[in-house]
Design a protein around this motif. Structure first.
Motif, mmCIF file in Angstrom:
data_model
loop_
_atom_site.group_PDB
_atom_site.id
_atom_site.type_symbol
_atom_site.label_atom_id
_atom_site.label_comp_id
_atom_site.label_asym_id
_atom_site.label_seq_id
_atom_site.Cartn_x
_atom_site.Cartn_y
_atom_site.Cartn_z
ATOM 1 N N GLY A 145 0.810 -1.210 0.000
ATOM 2 C CA GLY A 145 0.000 0.000 0.000
ATOM 3 C C GLY A 145 0.844 1.261 0.000
ATOM 4 N N CYS A 146 1.901 1.293 0.801
ATOM 5 C CA CYS A 146 2.770 2.466 0.874
ATOM 6 C C CYS A 146 3.486 2.730 -0.451
ATOM 7 N N CYS A 147 3.999 1.688 -1.072
ATOM 8 C CA CYS A 147 4.682 1.855 -2.356
ATOM 9 C C CYS A 147 3.728 2.381 -3.425
ATOM 10 N N ALA A 148 2.523 1.826 -3.450
ATOM 11 C CA ALA A 148 1.548 2.238 -4.457
ATOM 12 C C ALA A 148 1.137 3.693 -4.269
ATOM 13 N N LYS A 149 0.862 4.091 -3.038
ATOM 14 C CA LYS A 149 0.407 5.451 -2.781
ATOM 15 C C LYS A 149 1.508 6.488 -2.967
ATOM 16 N N SER A 150 2.742 6.140 -2.625
ATOM 17 C CA SER A 150 3.852 7.078 -2.827
ATOM 18 C C SER A 150 4.054 7.355 -4.310
ATOM 19 N N THR A 151 3.824 6.336 -5.125
ATOM 20 C CA THR A 151 3.994 6.488 -6.566
ATOM 21 C C THR A 151 3.034 7.525 -7.142
ATOM 22 N N ILE A 152 1.819 7.573 -6.614
ATOM 23 C CA ILE A 152 0.802 8.461 -7.187
ATOM 24 C C ILE A 152 0.447 9.626 -6.274
ATOM 25 N N ALA A 153 1.304 9.919 -5.276
ATOM 26 C CA ALA A 153 1.009 11.004 -4.333
ATOM 27 C C ALA A 153 0.724 12.343 -5.012
ATOM 28 N N PRO A 154 1.505 12.760 -6.022
ATOM 29 C CA PRO A 154 1.200 14.037 -6.684
ATOM 30 C C PRO A 154 -0.188 14.064 -7.319
ATOM 31 N N LEU A 155 -0.598 12.948 -7.897
ATOM 32 C CA LEU A 155 -1.913 12.885 -8.519
ATOM 33 C C LEU A 155 -3.015 12.924 -7.466
ATOM 34 N N ASP A 156 -2.762 12.315 -6.307
ATOM 35 C CA ASP A 156 -3.743 12.368 -5.215
ATOM 36 C C ASP A 156 -3.932 13.799 -4.721
ATOM 37 N N ARG A 157 -2.830 14.540 -4.601
ATOM 38 C CA ARG A 157 -2.925 15.932 -4.150
ATOM 39 C C ARG A 157 -3.761 16.749 -5.118
ATOM 40 N N VAL A 158 -3.499 16.596 -6.410
ATOM 41 C CA VAL A 158 -4.235 17.330 -7.432
ATOM 42 C C VAL A 158 -5.708 16.931 -7.416
ATOM 43 N N LYS A 159 -5.982 15.652 -7.207
ATOM 44 C CA LYS A 159 -7.372 15.185 -7.180
ATOM 45 C C LYS A 159 -8.163 15.865 -6.071
ATOM 46 N N ILE A 160 -7.560 15.978 -4.892
ATOM 47 C CA ILE A 160 -8.231 16.623 -3.771
ATOM 48 C C ILE A 160 -8.491 18.098 -4.072
ATOM 49 N N LEU A 161 -7.517 18.774 -4.657
ATOM 50 C CA LEU A 161 -7.674 20.188 -4.994
ATOM 51 C C LEU A 161 -8.794 20.386 -6.018
ATOM 52 N N LEU A 162 -8.893 19.481 -6.976
ATOM 53 C CA LEU A 162 -9.934 19.596 -8.004
ATOM 54 C C LEU A 162 -11.306 19.227 -7.458
ATOM 55 N N GLN A 163 -11.376 18.154 -6.683
ATOM 56 C CA GLN A 163 -12.661 17.714 -6.146
ATOM 57 C C GLN A 163 -13.306 18.789 -5.278
ATOM 58 N N ALA A 164 -12.499 19.468 -4.479
ATOM 59 C CA ALA A 164 -13.023 20.461 -3.538
ATOM 60 C C ALA A 164 -13.045 21.860 -4.115
ATOM 61 N N HIS A 165 -12.702 22.000 -5.420
ATOM 62 C CA HIS A 165 -12.723 23.300 -6.084
ATOM 63 C C HIS A 165 -11.918 24.342 -5.299
ATOM 64 N N SER A 166 -10.646 24.038 -5.051
ATOM 65 C CA SER A 166 -9.773 24.971 -4.344
ATOM 66 C C SER A 166 -9.759 26.308 -5.059
ATOM 67 N N PRO A 167 -9.971 27.427 -4.334
ATOM 68 C CA PRO A 167 -9.990 28.744 -4.977
ATOM 69 C C PRO A 167 -8.667 29.099 -5.646
ATOM 70 N N HIS A 168 -7.594 28.444 -5.250
ATOM 71 C CA HIS A 168 -6.287 28.750 -5.830
ATOM 72 C C HIS A 168 -6.061 28.051 -7.165
ATOM 73 N N TYR A 169 -6.853 27.001 -7.428
ATOM 74 C CA TYR A 169 -6.671 26.250 -8.673
ATOM 75 C C TYR A 169 -8.018 25.928 -9.330
ATOM 76 N N LYS A 170 -9.052 26.694 -9.003
ATOM 77 C CA LYS A 170 -10.414 26.324 -9.385
ATOM 78 C C LYS A 170 -10.666 26.339 -10.894
ATOM 79 N N ASP A 171 -9.910 27.139 -11.638
ATOM 80 C CA ASP A 171 -10.155 27.236 -13.081
ATOM 81 C C ASP A 171 -9.200 26.369 -13.900
ATOM 82 N N LEU A 172 -8.464 25.504 -13.233
ATOM 83 C CA LEU A 172 -7.462 24.698 -13.911
ATOM 84 C C LEU A 172 -7.891 23.234 -14.028
ATOM 85 N N GLY A 173 -7.353 22.573 -15.037
ATOM 86 C CA GLY A 173 -7.595 21.154 -15.196
ATOM 87 C C GLY A 173 -6.485 20.351 -14.541
ATOM 88 N N VAL A 174 -6.462 19.056 -14.840
ATOM 89 C CA VAL A 174 -5.508 18.156 -14.201
ATOM 90 C C VAL A 174 -4.067 18.533 -14.545
#
Length: 321
Positions: free
Chosen positions: A36-65
């Protein structure tokens, strides 16, 4: 997420009973946790971006992936892509370990004690294993989501410990760590269930009909056939894609409920039904309920590939086959 344990055969020295009883649990726990740790570390940057997009962060709200992946390093440095990953590692080791072990345990209970067998027991065991792991590790997932949502220069929490303390003191104690649990469990049931079901079914069919083409002997027990690495990748990717598509709207609702007071529209996201209605009415299906899904598809293949490959390697290294 787990491959099915094979049965040892005559001709291979058996592991002493006391070793199986005393250490199999520990070895299985370690194998699942490391995978689990190896798998999640591999995709950590994508997980961060997913959270920002899902919650419509005001700092990145008009941006895509892709645009967000480029913008985060510019605004927060490259380590910004790994924000919240420390909390994720604290959570994912027990999560992966519990899920893998629970799946095998539930599968045995369903087949031996309840008489449920065939492909359906994979679906049921996977669903129950996923929900068990979620309940045990959910507070850490909330912490990780809060930390990952923060943007440089706009920090509410200084770290894992501070986030625990702040949520406990300002959001009602223990219940504050379980916001969004219900949609998480509802979403996890089909996600984990179909992940285990699809992968297990593909694995069984592949090894049954094309053993020489798709399989190879296990390094610790030549009598046991395991999937080749690239086949694990393919089966895991298909399983992840199907499971994500079915459960994604519930994942969006879960994230919004987890973030709670961090969101400016948190009063609209108090229950699962209200959150789903609000996201649909404000953003629609594509830009609301399924916002960030393309990123999840991109995450599926590398995540599942690393998880399955690592778990297979650990199973052979720790003699779990």
């Amino acid at each position: 997420m787990a491959t099915e344990a094979a049965v040892s055969t005559p001709g291979r020295p058996a592991i002493p009973n006391h070793t199986q009883g005393d250490y199999h649990f520990v070895r299985s726990f370690v194998a699942g946790g490391i995978a689990g740790c190896c798998a999640k570390s591999t995709i950590a940057p994508l997980d961060r971006v997913k959270i920002l997009l899902q919650a419509h962060s005001p700092h990145y709200k008009d941006l895509g992936v892709v645009a967000t992946l480029r913008a985060v390093p510019k605004k927060e440095g490259y380590l910004g892509l790994y924000k919240g990953n420390g909390a994720m590692m604290v959570r994912i080791f027990p999560y992966g370990a519990i899920q893998f072990m629970a799946f095998d345990k539930y599968k045995k209970i369903l087949s031996k004690q309840l008489g449920i067998s065939g492909h359906i027991h994979r679906l049921m065991a996977g669903s129950m294993a996923g929900m068990t792991a979620v309940i045990c590790t959910y507070p850490l997932d909330v912490i990780r989501a809060r930390l990952a949502y923060q943007v440089k220069g706009h920090h509410r929490y200084t770290g894992i410990g501070n986030a625990f303390q702040t949520i406990y003191l300002k959001e009602g104690g223990i219940p504050g760590f379980y916001k969004g649990l219900i949609p998480t469990l509802i979403g996890m049931a089909p996600y984990a269930g179909f992940s285990f079901f699809t992968f297990g079914t593909l694995k069984s069919l592949g090894l049954a009909h094309f053993p020489e083409l798709l399989g190879r002997p296990s390094s610790d027990n030549p009598e046991v056939m395991v999937l080749k690495t690239h086949v694990n990748l393919l089966c895991g990717g298909v399983a992840g894609a199907i499971a994500q598509t079915i459960s994604y709207p519930l994942d969006v609702a879960r994230r919004r409920m987890q973030l709670g007071v961090v969101l400016p529209d948190s009063d609209k996201c108090l229950t699962l039904t209200k959150t789903l209605k609000y996201v649909y009415s404000q953003y629609g299906v594509k830009k609301g309920l399924y916002r960030g899904l393309s990123l999840n598809y991109i995450r599926c293949v590398p995540s599942q590939a690393v998880a399955f490959t690592t778990y297979e390697f650990m199973k052979q290294t720790l003699h779990l086959n």
